[in-house]
Motif scaffolding. Structure first.
Motif, PDB file in Angstrom:
ATOM      1  N   LEU A 149      19.572 -51.161   8.376  1.00  0.00           N
ATOM      2  CA  LEU A 149      20.553 -52.152   8.803  1.00  0.00           C
ATOM      3  C   LEU A 149      20.766 -53.229   7.747  1.00  0.00           C
ATOM      4  N   ARG A 150      19.696 -53.653   7.080  1.00  0.00           N
ATOM      5  CA  ARG A 150      19.853 -54.651   6.003  1.00  0.00           C
ATOM      6  C   ARG A 150      20.724 -54.091   4.883  1.00  0.00           C
ATOM      7  N   LYS A 151      20.436 -52.865   4.478  1.00  0.00           N
ATOM      8  CA  LYS A 151      21.194 -52.234   3.391  1.00  0.00           C
ATOM      9  C   LYS A 151      22.656 -52.069   3.792  1.00  0.00           C
ATOM     10  N   THR A 152      22.900 -51.598   5.006  1.00  0.00           N
ATOM     11  CA  THR A 152      24.271 -51.345   5.463  1.00  0.00           C
ATOM     12  C   THR A 152      25.077 -52.628   5.556  1.00  0.00           C
ATOM     13  N   ILE A 153      24.499 -53.639   6.195  1.00  0.00           N
ATOM     14  CA  ILE A 153      25.238 -54.890   6.412  1.00  0.00           C
ATOM     15  C   ILE A 153      25.485 -55.611   5.098  1.00  0.00           C
ATOM     16  N   ASN A 154      24.490 -55.651   4.235  1.00  0.00           N
ATOM     17  CA  ASN A 154      24.682 -56.295   2.935  1.00  0.00           C
ATOM     18  C   ASN A 154      25.742 -55.563   2.116  1.00  0.00           C
ATOM     19  N   TYR A 155      25.762 -54.223   2.220  1.00  0.00           N
ATOM     20  CA  TYR A 155      26.775 -53.444   1.486  1.00  0.00           C
ATOM     21  C   TYR A 155      28.176 -53.749   2.014  1.00  0.00           C
ATOM     22  N   VAL A 156      28.320 -53.757   3.334  1.00  0.00           N
ATOM     23  CA  VAL A 156      29.633 -54.027   3.932  1.00  0.00           C
ATOM     24  C   VAL A 156      30.104 -55.436   3.572  1.00  0.00           C
ATOM     25  N   MET A 157      29.188 -56.408   3.600  1.00  0.00           N
ATOM     26  CA  MET A 157      29.561 -57.775   3.240  1.00  0.00           C
ATOM     27  C   MET A 157      29.994 -57.859   1.784  1.00  0.00           C
ATOM     28  N   ALA A 158      29.247 -57.192   0.897  1.00  0.00           N
ATOM     29  CA  ALA A 158      29.584 -57.224  -0.528  1.00  0.00           C
ATOM     30  C   ALA A 158      30.944 -56.578  -0.788  1.00  0.00           C
ATOM     31  N   GLU A 159      31.204 -55.446  -0.131  1.00  0.00           N
ATOM     32  CA  GLU A 159      32.484 -54.758  -0.302  1.00  0.00           C
ATOM     33  C   GLU A 159      33.640 -55.605   0.226  1.00  0.00           C
ATOM     34  N   ARG A 160      33.400 -56.257   1.343  1.00  0.00           N
ATOM     35  CA  ARG A 160      34.440 -57.099   1.934  1.00  0.00           C
ATOM     36  C   ARG A 160      34.748 -58.286   1.010  1.00  0.00           C
ATOM     37  N   GLU A 161      33.718 -58.878   0.432  1.00  0.00           N
ATOM     38  CA  GLU A 161      33.929 -59.997  -0.494  1.00  0.00           C
ATOM     39  C   GLU A 161      34.645 -59.531  -1.753  1.00  0.00           C
ATOM     40  N   ARG A 162      34.294 -58.333  -2.215  1.00  0.00           N
ATOM     41  CA  ARG A 162      34.915 -57.812  -3.434  1.00  0.00           C
ATOM     42  C   ARG A 162      36.385 -57.514  -3.217  1.00  0.00           C
ATOM     43  N   SER A 163      36.707 -56.889  -2.091  1.00  0.00           N
ATOM     44  CA  SER A 163      38.099 -56.489  -1.832  1.00  0.00           C
ATOM     45  C   SER A 163      38.953 -57.640  -1.311  1.00  0.00           C
ATOM     46  N   ILE A 201      19.093 -64.289   7.346  1.00  0.00           N
ATOM     47  CA  ILE A 201      19.619 -65.061   8.488  1.00  0.00           C
ATOM     48  C   ILE A 201      20.968 -64.486   8.917  1.00  0.00           C
ATOM     49  N   LEU A 202      21.803 -64.150   7.935  1.00  0.00           N
ATOM     50  CA  LEU A 202      23.108 -63.560   8.238  1.00  0.00           C
ATOM     51  C   LEU A 202      22.946 -62.152   8.802  1.00  0.00           C
ATOM     52  N   VAL A 203      22.106 -61.371   8.147  1.00  0.00           N
ATOM     53  CA  VAL A 203      21.907 -59.989   8.579  1.00  0.00           C
ATOM     54  C   VAL A 203      21.340 -59.941   9.995  1.00  0.00           C
ATOM     55  N   ALA A 204      20.447 -60.881  10.305  1.00  0.00           N
ATOM     56  CA  ALA A 204      19.799 -60.882  11.618  1.00  0.00           C
ATOM     57  C   ALA A 204      20.804 -61.044  12.756  1.00  0.00           C
ATOM     58  N   GLN A 205      21.840 -61.859  12.548  1.00  0.00           N
ATOM     59  CA  GLN A 205      22.845 -62.036  13.610  1.00  0.00           C
ATOM     60  C   GLN A 205      23.629 -60.738  13.820  1.00  0.00           C
ATOM     61  N   ALA A 206      23.942 -60.054  12.724  1.00  0.00           N
ATOM     62  CA  ALA A 206      24.658 -58.785  12.820  1.00  0.00           C
ATOM     63  C   ALA A 206      23.794 -57.722  13.484  1.00  0.00           C
ATOM     64  N   VAL A 207      22.499 -57.750  13.209  1.00  0.00           N
ATOM     65  CA  VAL A 207      21.578 -56.779  13.805  1.00  0.00           C
ATOM     66  C   VAL A 207      21.436 -57.028  15.305  1.00  0.00           C
ATOM     67  N   LEU A 208      21.344 -58.295  15.708  1.00  0.00           N
ATOM     68  CA  LEU A 208      21.237 -58.591  17.144  1.00  0.00           C
ATOM     69  C   LEU A 208      22.488 -58.118  17.870  1.00  0.00           C
ATOM     70  N   PHE A 209      23.644 -58.369  17.297  1.00  0.00           N
ATOM     71  CA  PHE A 209      24.891 -57.950  17.937  1.00  0.00           C
ATOM     72  C   PHE A 209      24.920 -56.438  18.101  1.00  0.00           C
ATOM     73  N   PHE A 210      24.405 -55.723  17.108  1.00  0.00           N
ATOM     74  CA  PHE A 210      24.359 -54.264  17.189  1.00  0.00           C
ATOM     75  C   PHE A 210      23.374 -53.806  18.256  1.00  0.00           C
ATOM     76  N   THR A 211      22.119 -54.256  18.167  1.00  0.00           N
ATOM     77  CA  THR A 211      21.085 -53.747  19.072  1.00  0.00           C
ATOM     78  C   THR A 211      21.328 -54.180  20.514  1.00  0.00           C
ATOM     79  N   ALA A 212      21.571 -55.473  20.720  1.00  0.00           N
ATOM     80  CA  ALA A 212      21.798 -55.961  22.083  1.00  0.00           C
ATOM     81  C   ALA A 212      23.117 -55.417  22.626  1.00  0.00           C
ATOM     82  N   GLY A 213      24.121 -55.323  21.772  1.00  0.00           N
ATOM     83  CA  GLY A 213      25.442 -54.894  22.214  1.00  0.00           C
ATOM     84  C   GLY A 213      25.484 -53.455  22.675  1.00  0.00           C
ATOM     85  N   PHE A 214      24.835 -52.546  21.943  1.00  0.00           N
ATOM     86  CA  PHE A 214      24.911 -51.150  22.362  1.00  0.00           C
ATOM     87  C   PHE A 214      23.939 -50.869  23.505  1.00  0.00           C
TER      88      PHE A 214
END
Length: 521
Positions: free
Chosen positions: A256-270, A308-321
Motif C-alpha cells: 500500500l505504501r508503494k502503490t499510494i506513493n507511486y500514484v501520488m508521484a504520477e499525479r504530481e508529475r502529470s 502520515i499521508l499514506v496512512a489516511q489513504a490506507v485507512l480509507f481503503f481498509t475501513a471502506g471496503f
C-alpha cells in the motif's frame, strides 16, 4: 540459607505477591464503585481470551451481568488496568458528545514507529493531530464530493451486475448458483475504493486474488495471531510496541505504501486532477512544503508528509471496503431469510428503475427509503465494531455526578458496549428479530437516544458514514436487479460470529444462493 529457609522465603514472596494482586484488584471495591468482580491477572477479560464466544457476545455478557443490572456504569479490569463500562445512554451522551473534549482520544492504539500506516490514521491518532487531520479530510465527504464520486461507484456497481450475470448456473432448471456473500461484496467494495480514492483499477472481479484484494484480505483475516494483535491494540495498547504487533501487517504495508506513493508521484508529475483522495492528500503535502520549519513550529500544526499521508489513504481503503462489504453481506443474509422483506425492497428498486428509465442515478439511490430502513436494521444487528473505547484526557479528571462521586482519572479507559445496547430489549423489543420498520419515521420517536451507534457517535464518529451507505446501496441494487437471493444448504440458520474477530464477522462466511430473476427494467 538452608532449604527450610529458602522455602519460607519463597512462601513469603508468593503470599506478598498474592496480597499485592488482591489489593490491586480491589480498586473499585475500595472506592465504593459498583464492579464486575475480576480474576487475578486476567481481570474481566478471561471470557474474551477463551474464545468461547465472539468479542461482541462477550461484551453483551459483561453488559448483562447480574452485578451490572440497573447500574449506569460498572468498574471492570482490562487485564490489570481499571476501566469503566458504561450502560446509561445519558452518561454515554456526556462522554461521547457533551464532554467530548475530556474524552477526545481512543484508548486503543498501535505502534507509532513500528506500524506507521496502522497508527497514524484518524482512527488511532491522538489530539491535537487527530483534530487537524479530521478537519482536513472532511471536505472529501461533502455532498458535492459524493455526487462527483457517484459515476465511479455506479460503474463498479454495473461491473458487479455483469459479473453475476456471467456466472454459470449450478442448476439450469432452478436457474441458480451459490456464492459466499462476504467475499463477493468485498470484491465490489475493493474496486470502489481503489477507483474512488486512488484512481486505480483494481479489477477484483477478474482478479479475485489480485494485489488489492489479497492485501486487503490479509488485514482482516483473524488467525489466532491476528486475534492477539487486535486484542492488545484495544485493551493493552502500551504493550503493542514491545511485541511487534501491527494493525496493518508488513506485506500489506509494503504494497500500500508503494502503490499510494507511486500514484501520488504520477499525479504530481502529470498535474492531472480527479477530485479524489489522492488529490486531497497532495494538497496537504503542498501546504506543508510551503511552510518553513519555523512556521510549522510556531503554528504547532501537524506536518502532512510521508507515512502520515499514506496512512489516511490506507485507512480509507481498509475501513471502506471491510465495513461496507460486511454490511452488504449481512443484508443479503437477512433478505434471504426474510423473503417478504426482499420482495418489498425489490419492488421498490423496480419502481425506481422504471422511473429512471433503467439508469441507476444518485436520485434513485437517495429515494430508496425502504432499503435505508433495511440498512439501519442490519447495522443494529451487525455493527462493524461492537464497542467504542475512549480515554479520559482531562488532567483534573472527570466528575461522574450525579451518578457517583467517583472522579475518572486521566488515562483511564472507558468502554461503550454498542452491540449490547443494540441488543437490549429495553431499547429494541425482540432484539434478535430482523424488523426494518423499527427505523420507520413513525417509530423513530420511540427510540432512546444514544442507544444506536453503528458508526460511533460524536466528533469521533465515522467520517465516511454517508459514503458507506451510498456504496452499500449501489451494490445491493446491482445484486437485486437481476437476482433473487435465497438460502442454501450451507446457510447458517442462526448467525454465528467468528470468536477470533474483534471486527464483527460471520464464522465460516455467509453462504447464499442467487436465483437469476431479472426485474425486467
Amino acid at each position: 540459607m538452608d532449604a527450610y529457609g529458602l522455602l519460607l522465603l519463597l512462601l513469603l514472596l508468593v503470599l506478598s505477591g498474592y496480597y499485592l494482586l488482591k489489593r490491586h484488584y480491589g480498586y473499585w471495591e475500595r472506592l465504593g464503585v459498583p464492579q464486575l468482580r475480576p480474576r487475578l491477572l486476567l481481570g474481566n477479560l478471561g471470557g474474551l481470551l477463551s474464545m468461547k464466544s465472539s468479542p461482541a457476545e462477550f461484551i453483551v455478557q459483561l453488559y448483562n451481568h447480574a452485578d451490572a443490572q440497573d447500574k449506569p456504569f460498572v468498574g471492570i479490569h482490562v487485564f490489570h488496568k481499571p476501566a469503566l463500562l458504561l450502560r446509561e445512554p445519558e452518561l454515554i451522551k456526556r462522554i461521547l458528545v457533551k464532554d467530548f473534549v475530556k474524552f477526545s482520544n481512543r484508548y486503543s492504539n498501535s505502534d507509532y514507529q513500528g506500524d506507521p500506516l496502522g497508527s497514524r490514521n484518524i482512527f488511532f491518532l491522538k489530539n491535537p493531530a487527530w483534530k487537524e487531520v479530521r478537519l482536513k479530510l472532511s471536505p472529501f465527504f461533502t455532498s458535492n464530493r459524493l455526487k462527483q464520486m457517484f459515476a465511479l461507484i455506479a460503474e463498479v456497481g454495473s461491473n458487479l451486475d455483469a459479473h453475476l450475470r456471467q456466472q454459470p448456473l449450478h442448476n439450469e432448471r432452478l436457474r441458480c448458483f451459490d456464492i459466499e456473500a462476504k467475499e463477493l461484496c468485498a470484491l465490489y467494495t475493493t474496486d470502489v475504493i481503489a477507483t474512488v480514492a486512488y484512481g486505480v483499477q483494481a479489477n477484483s472481479f477478474s482478479q479475485p486474488n489480485g494485489e488489492f484484494r489479497r492485501h486487503g484480505r490479509a488485514v482482516f483475516e483473524f488467525s489466532l495471531k491476528r486475534a492477539a494483535e487486535f486484542t492488545l491494540v484495544f485493551f493493552m495498547p502500551h504493550l503493542v510496541p514491545y511485541l511487534g504487533f501491527k494493525v496493518v501487517p508488513a506485506e500489506p504495508t509494503k504494497f500500500l505504501r508503494k502503490t499510494i506513493n507511486y500514484v501520488m508521484a504520477e499525479r504530481e508529475r502529470s498535474q492531472k486532477t480527479r477530485n479524489d483522495l489522492i488529490d486531497l492528500l497532495i494538497d496537504f503535502k503542498r501546504a506543508t512544503q510551503q511552510q518553513s520549519k519555523s512556521q510549522q513550529q510556531q503554528s504547532k500544526q501537524f506536518v502532512f508528509e510521508g507515512d502520515i499521508l499514506v496512512a489516511q489513504a490506507v485507512l480509507f481503503f481498509t475501513a471502506g471496503f471491510e465495513s461496507s462489504s460486511s454490511t452488504m453481506a449481512f443484508a443479503l443474509y437477512e433478505l434471504a431469510r426474510h423473503p417478504d422483506v426482499q420482495q418489498r425492497v425489490r419492488a421498490e428498486i423496480k419502481s425506481a428503475l422504471i422511473a429512471s428509465a433503467g439508469l441507476i442515478t444518485q436520485q434513485l439511490i437517495d429515494n430508496l427509503s425502504y432499503m435505508q430502513l433495511i440498512l439501519h436494521e442490519v447495522l443494529r444487528l451487525y455493527p462493524p465494531l461492537p464497542f467504542l473505547d475512549r480515554e479520559c484526557t482531562s488532567e483534573e479528571g472527570y466528575d461522574l455526578s450525579p451518578y457517583h462521586k467517583f472522579q475518572v482519572p486521566q488515562g483511564m479507559p472507558v468502554y461503550i458496549p454498542a452491540y449490547a445496547l443494540h441488543m437490549d430489549p429495553e431499547y429494541y423489543p425482540e432484539p434478535r428479530k430482523f424488523q426494518p420498520e423499527r427505523f420507520a419515521p413513525s417509530n423513530k420517536p420511540l427510540h432512546t437516544p444514544y442507544t444506536y451507534m453503528p458508526f460511533g457517535l460524536g466528533p469521533h464518529g465515522c467520517i465516511g458514514e454517508r459514503f458507506g451507505y451510498l456504496q452499500a446501496k449501489v451494490g445491493l441494487v446491482n445484486v437485486l436487479r437481476n437476482h433473487l437471493v435465497s438460502t442454501s444448504e450451507r446457510t447458517l440458520r442462526r448467525m454465528k460470529f467468528d470468536p477470533k474477530a474483534i471486527i464483527l464477522q460471520a464464522d465460516g462466511g455467509i453462504h447464499l444462493r442467487l436465483v437469476r430473476d431479472p426485474l425486467g427494467v
